[in-house]
Design a protein around this motif. Structure first.
Motif, PDB file in Angstrom:
ATOM      1  N   THR A 139       1.097  -1.040  -0.154  1.00 51.22           N
ATOM      2  CA  THR A 139      -0.058   0.227   0.110  1.00 51.22           C
ATOM      3  C   THR A 139       0.682   1.338  -0.134  1.00 51.22           C
ATOM      4  OG1 THR A 139      -0.065   0.252   2.259  1.00 51.22           O
ATOM      5  CG2 THR A 139      -1.956  -1.099   1.040  1.00 51.22           C
ATOM      6  N   CYS A 140       0.624   2.439  -0.392  1.00 52.18           N
ATOM      7  CA  CYS A 140       0.799   3.554  -0.809  1.00 52.18           C
ATOM      8  C   CYS A 140       1.959   3.642  -2.337  1.00 52.18           C
ATOM      9  CB  CYS A 140       1.784   4.493  -0.347  1.00 52.18           C
ATOM     10  SG  CYS A 140       0.829   6.355  -0.018  1.00 52.18           S
ATOM     11  N   ALA A 141       2.742   2.449  -2.505  1.00 50.35           N
ATOM     12  CA  ALA A 141       4.192   2.419  -3.317  1.00 50.35           C
ATOM     13  C   ALA A 141       4.045   3.233  -3.685  1.00 50.35           C
ATOM     14  CB  ALA A 141       3.711   0.558  -3.257  1.00 50.35           C
ATOM     15  N   VAL A 163      12.769   3.848 -12.541  1.00 56.46           N
ATOM     16  CA  VAL A 163      13.390   4.265 -12.476  1.00 56.46           C
ATOM     17  C   VAL A 163      13.051   5.174 -11.417  1.00 56.46           C
ATOM     18  CG1 VAL A 163      13.519   5.517 -14.803  1.00 56.46           C
ATOM     19  CG2 VAL A 163      11.647   6.811 -13.759  1.00 56.46           C
ATOM     20  N   ARG A 164      12.322   4.230 -10.140  1.00 61.08           N
ATOM     21  CA  ARG A 164      11.758   4.794  -9.060  1.00 61.08           C
ATOM     22  C   ARG A 164      10.930   3.609  -8.281  1.00 61.08           C
ATOM     23  NH1 ARG A 164      13.027   9.669  -7.614  1.00 61.08           N
ATOM     24  NH2 ARG A 164      12.341  10.261  -9.866  1.00 61.08           N
ATOM     25  N   TYR A 165      10.698   3.067  -7.475  1.00 63.77           N
ATOM     26  CA  TYR A 165      10.442   2.239  -6.701  1.00 63.77           C
ATOM     27  C   TYR A 165      10.884   2.869  -4.745  1.00 63.77           C
ATOM     28  CZ  TYR A 165       8.143  -1.324  -4.244  1.00 63.77           C
ATOM     29  OH  TYR A 165       7.348  -2.393  -4.167  1.00 63.77           O
ATOM     30  N   VAL A 166       9.001   2.886  -4.386  1.00 63.93           N
ATOM     31  CA  VAL A 166       9.809   3.523  -3.107  1.00 63.93           C
ATOM     32  C   VAL A 166       8.004   3.146  -2.222  1.00 63.93           C
ATOM     33  CG1 VAL A 166      10.072   5.605  -1.636  1.00 63.93           C
ATOM     34  CG2 VAL A 166      10.909   5.576  -4.043  1.00 63.93           C
ATOM     35  N   ARG A 167       8.810   2.812  -1.550  1.00 62.83           N
ATOM     36  CA  ARG A 167       7.696   2.092  -0.780  1.00 62.83           C
ATOM     37  C   ARG A 167       7.409   2.832   0.968  1.00 62.83           C
ATOM     38  NH1 ARG A 167      10.882  -3.565   0.572  1.00 62.83           N
ATOM     39  NH2 ARG A 167      11.799  -2.131   0.959  1.00 62.83           N
ATOM     40  N   PRO A 168       6.339   3.286   1.227  1.00 62.30           N
ATOM     41  CA  PRO A 168       6.786   3.504   2.557  1.00 62.30           C
ATOM     42  C   PRO A 168       7.308   3.523   3.868  1.00 62.30           C
ATOM     43  CG  PRO A 168       4.194   3.415   2.155  1.00 62.30           C
ATOM     44  CD  PRO A 168       4.901   3.041   0.965  1.00 62.30           C
ATOM     45  N   LEU A 175       6.032   2.471   9.019  1.00 59.23           N
ATOM     46  CA  LEU A 175       5.125   2.244   8.375  1.00 59.23           C
ATOM     47  C   LEU A 175       4.985   1.322   7.470  1.00 59.23           C
ATOM     48  CD1 LEU A 175       5.161   5.793   6.806  1.00 59.23           C
ATOM     49  CD2 LEU A 175       3.541   4.879   8.482  1.00 59.23           C
ATOM     50  N   GLY A 176       6.205   0.539   7.988  1.00 56.68           N
ATOM     51  CA  GLY A 176       6.595  -0.598   7.310  1.00 56.68           C
ATOM     52  C   GLY A 176       5.497  -2.183   7.815  1.00 56.68           C
ATOM     53  N   PRO A 177       5.546  -3.257   6.998  1.00 56.68           N
ATOM     54  CA  PRO A 177       4.140  -3.826   7.946  1.00 56.68           C
ATOM     55  C   PRO A 177       4.649  -4.492   9.265  1.00 56.68           C
ATOM     56  CG  PRO A 177       5.910  -5.584   6.728  1.00 56.68           C
ATOM     57  CD  PRO A 177       6.200  -4.043   6.752  1.00 56.68           C
TER      58      PRO A 177
END
Length: 181
Positions: A139-141, A163-168, A175-177
């Motif tokens: 969620t919110c990735a 070019v970009r992959y960001v997780r909370p 904000l991780g699991p």
């Protein structure tokens, strides 16, 4: 050059007694993650000139919170087809985008968003970002891809560059699991 930015809705509340999945709101952790993602997008220079989004409550609230962090209003075109759409439906929506736009933010749901990244970005050895998307698009990735095309209709499977992959949790480990009890 076209840039496609995918943003999954933030964490929603399963405790809210809504009758329809469509009406599920965000929980507090989701609102916090979305605001932080918006601030990150602003700081990282993630720009977009068109927004297409699912009209589900959790997507509407995600974009409202992202806008707070981003510092600018986000005014999407609400498209009911994005709600729980497959990757192929999402690709159809991308193909229909106005070619006057060079950067499209598409906000919706999984598994369609994750599957769209995996469809559009070739599986090349050593691509850690793509491998992370394949592991999970939480969620919110946020995923940003570039395509060497002049028309959205020319975007095809295997032609994108992630070019970009960001997780909370990349922005704030809290904000991780959730830890299992």
């Amino acid at each position: 050059m076209k840039r496609l930015i995918l943003l999954r809705h933030a964490k929603s509340s399963w405790d809210d007694p809504v009758k329809r999945d469509f009406d599920r709101p965000l929980n507090e952790k989701g609102k916090r993650a979305a605001t932080l993602m918006g601030a990150h997008m602003q700081e990282a220079g993630v720009l977009f000139d068109t927004v297409i989004a699912s009209p589900a409550v959790r997507v509407v609230e995600t974009l409202e919170s992202v806008a707070k962090g981003y510092g600018e209003a986000i005014e999407p075109e609400w498209d009911r087809r994005v709600y729980l759409a497959s990757n192929m439906t999402l690709l159809d929506i991308v193909h229909e985008a106005d070619d006057g736009s060079d950067a499209l933010l598409l906000s919706g749901h999984n598994s369609g968003l994750e599957d769209l990244v995996l469809l559009l970005v070739p599986d090349t050895k050593g691509d850690a970002a793509r491998a992370a998307v394949e592991e999970k698009f939480p969620t919110c990735a946020l995923a940003e891809m570039e395509f060497a095309v002049d028309s959205w209709a020319d975007i095809a499977p295997g032609t994108g560059k992630l070019v970009r992959y960001v997780r909370p949790r990349d922005l704030d480990p809290d904000l991780g699991p959730d830890d299992p009890q």
